[in-house]
Design a protein around this motif. Structure first.
Motif, PDB file in Angstrom:
ATOM      1  N   TYR A  12       0.820  -1.213   0.000  1.00 34.68           N
ATOM      2  CA  TYR A  12       0.000   0.000   0.000  1.00 34.68           C
ATOM      3  C   TYR A  12       0.845   1.249   0.000  1.00 34.68           C
ATOM      4  O   TYR A  12       0.560   2.202  -0.740  1.00 34.68           O
ATOM      5  CB  TYR A  12      -0.944  -0.060   1.221  1.00 34.68           C
ATOM      6  CG  TYR A  12      -1.826   1.156   1.313  1.00 34.68           C
ATOM      7  CD1 TYR A  12      -2.924   1.314   0.468  1.00 34.68           C
ATOM      8  CD2 TYR A  12      -1.548   2.160   2.264  1.00 34.68           C
ATOM      9  CE1 TYR A  12      -3.721   2.444   0.588  1.00 34.68           C
ATOM     10  CE2 TYR A  12      -2.352   3.280   2.371  1.00 34.68           C
ATOM     11  CZ  TYR A  12      -3.445   3.415   1.519  1.00 34.68           C
ATOM     12  OH  TYR A  12      -4.243   4.518   1.621  1.00 34.68           O
ATOM     13  N   GLN A  13       1.919   1.340   0.769  1.00 36.23           N
ATOM     14  CA  GLN A  13       2.728   2.544   0.889  1.00 36.23           C
ATOM     15  C   GLN A  13       3.438   2.839  -0.427  1.00 36.23           C
ATOM     16  O   GLN A  13       3.543   4.006  -0.837  1.00 36.23           O
ATOM     17  CB  GLN A  13       3.783   2.348   2.026  1.00 36.23           C
ATOM     18  CG  GLN A  13       3.165   2.325   3.400  1.00 36.23           C
ATOM     19  CD  GLN A  13       2.438   3.606   3.769  1.00 36.23           C
ATOM     20  OE1 GLN A  13       2.881   4.722   3.397  1.00 36.23           O
ATOM     21  NE2 GLN A  13       1.342   3.511   4.511  1.00 36.23           N
ATOM     22  N   GLU A  14       3.920   1.831  -1.023  1.00 36.93           N
ATOM     23  CA  GLU A  14       4.581   2.032  -2.316  1.00 36.93           C
ATOM     24  C   GLU A  14       3.583   2.567  -3.338  1.00 36.93           C
ATOM     25  O   GLU A  14       3.933   3.401  -4.171  1.00 36.93           O
ATOM     26  CB  GLU A  14       5.154   0.699  -2.814  1.00 36.93           C
ATOM     27  CG  GLU A  14       6.299   0.198  -1.949  1.00 36.93           C
ATOM     28  CD  GLU A  14       6.822  -1.141  -2.438  1.00 36.93           C
ATOM     29  OE1 GLU A  14       6.294  -1.641  -3.508  1.00 36.93           O
ATOM     30  OE2 GLU A  14       7.749  -1.703  -1.868  1.00 36.93           O
ATOM     31  N   PHE A  15       2.369   2.112  -3.263  1.00 35.88           N
ATOM     32  CA  PHE A  15       1.334   2.577  -4.206  1.00 35.88           C
ATOM     33  C   PHE A  15       1.034   4.053  -4.006  1.00 35.88           C
ATOM     34  O   PHE A  15       0.892   4.825  -4.954  1.00 35.88           O
ATOM     35  CB  PHE A  15       0.060   1.712  -3.997  1.00 35.88           C
ATOM     36  CG  PHE A  15      -1.093   2.161  -4.843  1.00 35.88           C
ATOM     37  CD1 PHE A  15      -1.121   1.921  -6.207  1.00 35.88           C
ATOM     38  CD2 PHE A  15      -2.125   2.867  -4.256  1.00 35.88           C
ATOM     39  CE1 PHE A  15      -2.193   2.360  -6.945  1.00 35.88           C
ATOM     40  CE2 PHE A  15      -3.180   3.301  -5.010  1.00 35.88           C
ATOM     41  CZ  PHE A  15      -3.223   3.027  -6.381  1.00 35.88           C
ATOM     42  N   ILE A  16       1.003   4.512  -2.783  1.00 33.83           N
ATOM     43  CA  ILE A  16       0.691   5.905  -2.457  1.00 33.83           C
ATOM     44  C   ILE A  16       1.797   6.810  -2.964  1.00 33.83           C
ATOM     45  O   ILE A  16       1.538   7.881  -3.552  1.00 33.83           O
ATOM     46  CB  ILE A  16       0.481   6.085  -0.933  1.00 33.83           C
ATOM     47  CG1 ILE A  16      -0.780   5.334  -0.487  1.00 33.83           C
ATOM     48  CG2 ILE A  16       0.335   7.561  -0.571  1.00 33.83           C
ATOM     49  CD1 ILE A  16      -2.048   5.794  -1.130  1.00 33.83           C
ATOM     50  N   SER A  17       3.008   6.403  -2.790  1.00 29.91           N
ATOM     51  CA  SER A  17       4.125   7.229  -3.257  1.00 29.91           C
ATOM     52  C   SER A  17       4.142   7.325  -4.773  1.00 29.91           C
ATOM     53  O   SER A  17       4.467   8.359  -5.345  1.00 29.91           O
ATOM     54  CB  SER A  17       5.437   6.653  -2.746  1.00 29.91           C
ATOM     55  OG  SER A  17       5.667   5.353  -3.274  1.00 29.91           O
ATOM     56  N   VAL A  41       1.577   7.259  -6.703  1.00 26.57           N
ATOM     57  CA  VAL A  41       0.485   8.152  -7.134  1.00 26.57           C
ATOM     58  C   VAL A  41       0.932   9.590  -6.986  1.00 26.57           C
ATOM     59  O   VAL A  41       0.650  10.463  -7.861  1.00 26.57           O
ATOM     60  CB  VAL A  41      -0.792   7.874  -6.310  1.00 26.57           C
ATOM     61  CG1 VAL A  41      -1.856   8.951  -6.555  1.00 26.57           C
ATOM     62  CG2 VAL A  41      -1.344   6.494  -6.666  1.00 26.57           C
ATOM     63  N   SER A  42       1.656   9.941  -5.933  1.00 29.67           N
ATOM     64  CA  SER A  42       2.113  11.314  -5.741  1.00 29.67           C
ATOM     65  C   SER A  42       3.077  11.687  -6.868  1.00 29.67           C
ATOM     66  O   SER A  42       3.033  12.823  -7.399  1.00 29.67           O
ATOM     67  CB  SER A  42       2.840  11.430  -4.371  1.00 29.67           C
ATOM     68  OG  SER A  42       1.952  11.144  -3.315  1.00 29.67           O
ATOM     69  N   THR A  43       3.915  10.766  -7.171  1.00 29.11           N
ATOM     70  CA  THR A  43       4.863  11.038  -8.279  1.00 29.11           C
ATOM     71  C   THR A  43       4.107  11.292  -9.583  1.00 29.11           C
ATOM     72  O   THR A  43       4.460  12.194 -10.357  1.00 29.11           O
ATOM     73  CB  THR A  43       5.815   9.840  -8.465  1.00 29.11           C
ATOM     74  OG1 THR A  43       6.494   9.604  -7.240  1.00 29.11           O
ATOM     75  CG2 THR A  43       6.838  10.108  -9.552  1.00 29.11           C
ATOM     76  N   LEU A  44       3.097  10.543  -9.831  1.00 34.66           N
ATOM     77  CA  LEU A  44       2.333  10.705 -11.050  1.00 34.66           C
ATOM     78  C   LEU A  44       1.635  12.051 -11.104  1.00 34.66           C
ATOM     79  O   LEU A  44       1.529  12.693 -12.163  1.00 34.66           O
ATOM     80  CB  LEU A  44       1.298   9.564 -11.187  1.00 34.66           C
ATOM     81  CG  LEU A  44       1.861   8.183 -11.540  1.00 34.66           C
ATOM     82  CD1 LEU A  44       0.748   7.133 -11.496  1.00 34.66           C
ATOM     83  CD2 LEU A  44       2.506   8.198 -12.928  1.00 34.66           C
ATOM     84  N   PHE A  45       1.158  12.512  -9.996  1.00 37.56           N
ATOM     85  CA  PHE A  45       0.502  13.837  -9.978  1.00 37.56           C
ATOM     86  C   PHE A  45       1.499  14.942 -10.292  1.00 37.56           C
ATOM     87  O   PHE A  45       1.149  15.916 -10.994  1.00 37.56           O
ATOM     88  CB  PHE A  45      -0.151  14.085  -8.610  1.00 37.56           C
ATOM     89  CG  PHE A  45      -1.542  13.499  -8.522  1.00 37.56           C
ATOM     90  CD1 PHE A  45      -2.578  14.026  -9.280  1.00 37.56           C
ATOM     91  CD2 PHE A  45      -1.809  12.466  -7.621  1.00 37.56           C
ATOM     92  CE1 PHE A  45      -3.838  13.500  -9.161  1.00 37.56           C
ATOM     93  CE2 PHE A  45      -3.079  11.952  -7.522  1.00 37.56           C
ATOM     94  CZ  PHE A  45      -4.103  12.442  -8.307  1.00 37.56           C
ATOM     95  N   SER A  46       2.739  14.810  -9.789  1.00 36.47           N
ATOM     96  CA  SER A  46       3.768  15.814 -10.092  1.00 36.47           C
ATOM     97  C   SER A  46       4.048  15.840 -11.598  1.00 36.47           C
ATOM     98  O   SER A  46       4.175  16.916 -12.209  1.00 36.47           O
ATOM     99  CB  SER A  46       5.064  15.484  -9.322  1.00 36.47           C
ATOM    100  OG  SER A  46       4.852  15.524  -7.933  1.00 36.47           O
ATOM    101  N   ILE A  47       4.186  14.663 -12.105  1.00 36.82           N
ATOM    102  CA  ILE A  47       4.453  14.574 -13.558  1.00 36.82           C
ATOM    103  C   ILE A  47       3.300  15.181 -14.343  1.00 36.82           C
ATOM    104  O   ILE A  47       3.512  15.875 -15.357  1.00 36.82           O
ATOM    105  CB  ILE A  47       4.666  13.102 -13.970  1.00 36.82           C
ATOM    106  CG1 ILE A  47       5.965  12.573 -13.375  1.00 36.82           C
ATOM    107  CG2 ILE A  47       4.722  12.953 -15.498  1.00 36.82           C
ATOM    108  CD1 ILE A  47       6.171  11.082 -13.532  1.00 36.82           C
ATOM    109  N   LYS A  48       2.119  14.997 -13.921  1.00 41.83           N
ATOM    110  CA  LYS A  48       0.948  15.534 -14.628  1.00 41.83           C
ATOM    111  C   LYS A  48       0.995  17.052 -14.676  1.00 41.83           C
ATOM    112  O   LYS A  48       0.683  17.676 -15.710  1.00 41.83           O
ATOM    113  CB  LYS A  48      -0.325  15.046 -13.932  1.00 41.83           C
ATOM    114  CG  LYS A  48      -1.596  15.572 -14.579  1.00 41.83           C
ATOM    115  CD  LYS A  48      -2.816  15.061 -13.862  1.00 41.83           C
ATOM    116  CE  LYS A  48      -4.071  15.592 -14.518  1.00 41.83           C
ATOM    117  NZ  LYS A  48      -5.290  15.167 -13.795  1.00 41.83           N
ATOM    118  N   SER A  49       1.404  17.708 -13.553  1.00 41.57           N
ATOM    119  CA  SER A  49       1.428  19.171 -13.531  1.00 41.57           C
ATOM    120  C   SER A  49       2.484  19.682 -14.498  1.00 41.57           C
ATOM    121  O   SER A  49       2.285  20.671 -15.215  1.00 41.57           O
ATOM    122  CB  SER A  49       1.696  19.662 -12.093  1.00 41.57           C
ATOM    123  OG  SER A  49       2.982  19.232 -11.654  1.00 41.57           O
TER     124      SER A  49
END
Length: 777
Positions: free
Chosen positions: A75-80, A82-90
């Motif tokens: 679960y923790q690896e999945f959360i991290s 997702v955060s990385t993906l949001f940064s890339i999206k911006s």
């Protein structure tokens, strides 16, 4: 049999089976439900559905627990992530905005350029489309021009060029035009154009057939004229060269000579026959792979034309023109056969030939069925023979026409025989049977050239000077003249006919024999039987002698003529008939003399019961002998025939005297009458001997019969040995008749001596009658 037990599955075996299903394999990414089939089948078969369902539910629950465990651990690896993906999206969103801004500025700058480029591209595209359209139209125009020229070529008769043009269209390489509807339409119209070409060339050939039919007669006339000229030239050459005498037109020698001046009846100054329409038609049909079709059509058309050549019924006056048309027809067929390869077969031409000749033979025979004029037969033969000789040179089999000519020849010979037979009968009937008189030497020579004589007879008459009487009568000369005319007419028909010499010679022999025997010999025999004039009978006998000689000379002459023409031997058998008629004529001379002797008064004035015997012969016998010798010696006959006349007359007198003694006309007589009759017989015998004629044998029986009575030798006659040696000629019946007449006279006398002698004669008569009854009677 005990019931079969169902297999029982343990929990472990069920787990193993479920694990074997590919669906439960964690490493597998695809579903494989095929393995469920056998498991479910076993479940139902073993009725363990509940056990399997429980095991399956337990398996599901264990798998769900495994999934939850795995998700909790990561679960923790999945959360991290997702955060990385949001940064890339911006970052990506910012970059897109910058690109959009840059694109807008670039678009503004190059918009006008793009519009110009689009316009340029559109212009080039339009130009390319126009070029393509122009090329397509030009290609269409070329195709349409070819199609149009095909129609013009058909009208101009250039059928092969038109067909080649169609082939060129069909074999064009693939282009953009090939896919157009117009080109496809053109291609679909090619069979129709080929049909037009075929119809046009067929029409041209049909017109050519009509033209050929119209000129066939002219072709035949030119061919017949050429053959006539050829025949006359060869006849002239044959007359000059004796070695060529037996060679006819068409022989090897003549053919070699004629080849130097061969004449083409299809291509000359008067006529030129163009076979181009036929050849072109054959060529076109061959290219269209329809040669059999035009071959059948041509054969049918020519068959129809041949059927129109001979009309029904056939007018004989038109036979020469029909023969010309037949010759022309088959000359054309021969040329077509030799110049068109496999288009025509010899069998097809032979079928036309056989059918036409068969119809011609039937038509000619029907037309001549009731014909009686031999000249008509000659004209028919000339028309047919010219055609035969001409077509033989083109290798046609003319056997059937030769057979027709020979059949016509037999009819012609019969008609000729009847015609000349009537002439011969007329000549014999009108003949005066007097020696033929010639006043001039030229007349004598003309007669000698006509009649048939032996060499000695001819030489003797040649040495005789005119005027003179010939040995024969006018009738013999006219008969010889007509015989020569008959033979000339006979051979005139077969002149040029090269077959069946022996049949012709046999027919001539039969015809000559029929004429000589039936119409001449028998007519002369009838004439001889109807005449009582001895000088005419003598001339008839002389004529018959010359006819006998003529038979042998005629046979020799005709055989020599035919041998030069490779013919057979002519046999004339009529000489025997003339000899038989001559014998009848000689017998008729005897009959006439005998009839005149019957009329002589002395023969009927005998006294058959005289009282005494005469001391000298009867007075009438002097006149009778003088008359007989004068008449017989004056006859224009050979001495042998005169002797035969004398012999006949003496024999008749002897039979008369014998009839007096033994016949029924005189019922009775005495020995004095017998003695007087024997005296007359002796006188006649002496008189004939004195004039050089001895006919004692004619009176032998008469004298022997009378001597038996006059010498009372009846008893000796009854002795067989004496009868056979001394009285062999005496017939018992006649002796009995004479004895009965003497007995009848004696029995009617009144004196005893005569009656006694009469009774003696009666007994002698009975004794002779009992002697060999029926012998020598």
């Amino acid at each position: 049999m005990p019931p079969r037990r169902r297999p029982q599955f343990t929990q472990e075996s069920i787990d193993q089976q479920l694990q074997q299903i590919h669906l439960l394999d964690q490493a597998s990414s695809s579903e494989n439900l095929e393995q469920l089939g056998p498991i479910i089948k076993q479940i139902h078969a073993n009725r363990q559905q509940e056990a399997y369902l429980r095991t399956l539910q337990a398996l599901i629950e264990s798998k769900d627990a495994e999934i939850e465990s795995i998700c909790g651990d990561n679960y923790q690896e999945f959360i991290s992530s997702v955060s990385t993906l949001f940064s890339i999206k911006s970052y990506t969103t910012n970059l897109r905005e910058k690109i959009t801004t840059l694109d807008s500025s670039v678009s503004q700058v190059g918009k006008s350029l793009v519009e110009k480029k689009k316009a340029l591209l559109q212009t080039k595209k339009t130009a390319a489309n126009l070029d393509e359209a122009i090329d397509g139209l030009q290609a269409c125009l070329r195709v349409l021009d070819v199609v149009n020229r095909v129609g013009e070529m058909i009208k101009e008769g250039k059928y092969w060029s038109a067909l080649r043009s169609l082939e060129d269209i069909e074999s064009m390489p693939p282009t953009s035009l090939s896919t157009t509807p117009l080109f496809q339409h053109v291609l679909s119209s090619l069979p129709s154009l080929r049909t037009q070409i075929k119809d046009a060339v067929t029409a041209s050939m049909k017109q050519w057939l009509l033209d050929i039919r119209n000129v066939s007669a002219q072709i035949g006339q030119l061919a017949l004229d050429a053959m006539d000229l050829r025949t006359r030239r060869w006849r002239s050459r044959r007359e000059k060269d004796a070695m060529l005498k037996s060679s006819r037109v068409g022989s090897a020698v003549e053919v070699i000579s004629y080849e130097k001046t061969e004449y083409n009846v299809l291509d000359n100054d008067q006529l030129k026959v163009d076979f181009k329409p036929l050849y072109e038609c054959i060529h076109i049909y061959t290219a269209l792979d329809s040669l059999d079709e035009i071959r059948r059509s041509y054969q049918a058309d020519r068959k129809a034309q041949s059927d129109l050549i001979i009309p029904e019924p056939l007018p004989l006056s038109s036979l020469p023109s029909i023969a010309q048309e037949i010759v022309g027809y088959f000359i054309v067929e021969n040329h077509v056969l030799n110049t068109t390869g496999s288009f025509r077969s010899e069998r097809e031409v032979e079928d036309l030939w056989d059918a036409l000749i068969s119809r011609l033979s039937k038509a000619v025979e029907d037309a001549l069925r009731n014909e009686k004029d031999p000249d008509t037969f000659l004209k028919v033969k000339e028309a047919l023979l010219g055609a035969v000789m001409t077509l033989e040179s083109y290798s046609y089999s003319t056997t059937s026409i030769h057979s027709l000519i020979l059949r016509l020849f037999e009819k012609y010979a019969n008609i000729l025989e009847i015609k000349f037979g009537k002439r011969f009968e007329s000549v014999v009937a009108q003949d005066d049977f007097q020696p033929m008189y010639v006043e001039k030497t030229s007349e004598k020579d003309e007669v000698l050239d006509t009649v048939w004589l032996t060499r000695d007879q001819r030489d003797q008459l040649i040495q005789s000077s005119a005027p003179l009487n010939l040995p024969w009568s006018q009738g013999f000369y006219l008969c010889c003249q007509d015989i020569r005319s008959f033979v000339h007419n006979f051979y005139q028909f077969i002149e040029g006919v090269s077959q069946h010499h022996r049949n012709i010679d046999d027919l001539l022999s039969k015809s000559l024999d029929a004429i000589l025997m039936t119409y001449i010999s028998e007519s002369i025999a009838k004439r001889a039987q109807s005449t009582n004039n001895l000088s005419q009978l003598a001339q008839i006998i002389t004529n018959l002698e010359h006819f006998e000689i003529s038979c042998a000379e005629l046979e020799r002459s005709l055989t020599n003529i035919r041998s030069s023409q490779r013919g057979g031997t002519i046999r004339v058998k009529a000489a025997a008939s003339f000899a038989a008629t001559r014998t009848k004529a000689l017998a008729r001379v005897t009959e006439v003399i005998s009839s005149k002797l019957d009329d002589y008064p002395g023969l009927s004035e005998y006294d058959w019961t005289p009282k005494a015997r005469q001391d000298m012969p009867s007075g009438y016998l002097y006149d009778l002998v003088n008359w007989l010798t004068t008449v017989v010696d004056s006859l224009a006959l050979k001495d042998a025939y005169k002797e035969e006349a004398y012999r006949g007359a003496v024999g008749y007198l002897a039979s008369c005297f014998m009839d007096f003694l033994t016949g029924r006309d005189i019922p009775m007589m005495n020995e004095n009458a017998v003695a007087n009759l024997i005296m007359d017989v002796d006188f006649l015998d002496e008189e004939f001997k004195r004039s050089g004629h001895s006919y004692s044998a004619a009176f032998t029986e008469l004298r022997s019969t009378a001597s038996v009575v006059m010498s009372d030798a009846v008893n000796a006659y009854l002795v067989a040995s004496i009868r056979q040696t001394s009285y062999a000629t005496v017939k018992p019946k006649r002796l009995q008749a004479l004895l009965e007449k003497l007995a009848r006279y004696g029995l009617e006398c009144r004196d005893a001596a005569s009656r006694e002698r009469g009774e003696k004669r009666r007994k002698e008569a009975e004794a002779v009658g009992r002697l060999f009854p029926g012998e020598n009677r």
